[in-house]
Design a protein around this motif. Structure first.
Motif, short mmCIF file in Angstrom:
data_model
loop_
_atom_site.label_atom_id
_atom_site.label_comp_id
_atom_site.label_asym_id
_atom_site.label_seq_id
_atom_site.Cartn_x
_atom_site.Cartn_y
_atom_site.Cartn_z
N PRO A 111 0.81 -1.22 0.00
CA PRO A 111 0.00 0.00 0.00
C PRO A 111 0.84 1.28 0.00
O PRO A 111 0.46 2.27 -0.60
CB PRO A 111 -0.82 -0.12 1.28
CG PRO A 111 -0.89 -1.57 1.55
CD PRO A 111 0.42 -2.13 1.06
N GLY A 112 2.00 1.26 0.63
CA GLY A 112 2.86 2.43 0.68
C GLY A 112 3.79 2.59 -0.50
O GLY A 112 4.61 3.49 -0.54
N THR A 137 7.10 -3.04 10.18
CA THR A 137 5.84 -2.47 10.59
C THR A 137 6.07 -1.63 11.84
O THR A 137 6.95 -1.94 12.64
CB THR A 137 4.79 -3.56 10.87
OG1 THR A 137 3.56 -2.94 11.27
CG2 THR A 137 5.23 -4.53 11.96
#
Length: 123
Positions: A48-49, A74
């Motif tokens: 997603p990033g 994370t």
């Protein structure tokens, strides 16, 4: 320069549908391309990033399924661990010794359907 960043990497898989589901549904990668079928099939995914794309392929060339070891980071290891368990992923227990006994760096391991190992590390 030719060495500014890694843009993609490839993982050999045996069963594309199973691998694609693991990466998209359990790890949260976004499918950006899906071409071919059978032993001529590849799927590109991204986190997603953003960053380097992950390419799953049944065109193994000199690669063997199950031989990769990769790392994800994370900011919230406990939340990532719980989310993956909720999604049905088989995760190993959280440990705090990524860089050796007493390092205090928390991590856990998850494997894809072919046995490729992912270490999820607290950033």
């Amino acid at each position: 320069m030719a060495n500014e960043k890694i843009s993609m990497f490839t993982i050999a898989v045996t069963e594309m549908a199973q691998a694609k589901a693991f990466y998209a549904e359990q790890l949260g990668f976004r499918v950006i391309k899906d071409f071919g079928q059978g032993d001529q099939h590849w799927v590109s995914l991204e986190l997603p990033g953003g960053g380097a794309s992950l390419n799953l392929t049944t065109m193994h060339e000199n690669m063997q399924p199950g031989t990769m070891k990769l790392y994800l980071t994370t900011s919230d290891l406990e939340a990532a661990y719980n989310e993956l368990q909720t999604k049905g992923a088989s995760v190993n227990e959280v440990k705090d010794d990524l860089y050796g006994p007493g390092s205090g760096v928390k991590w856990f391991e998850i494997t894809d359907p072919d046995g490729n190992r992912w270490l999820v590390v607290q950033a």
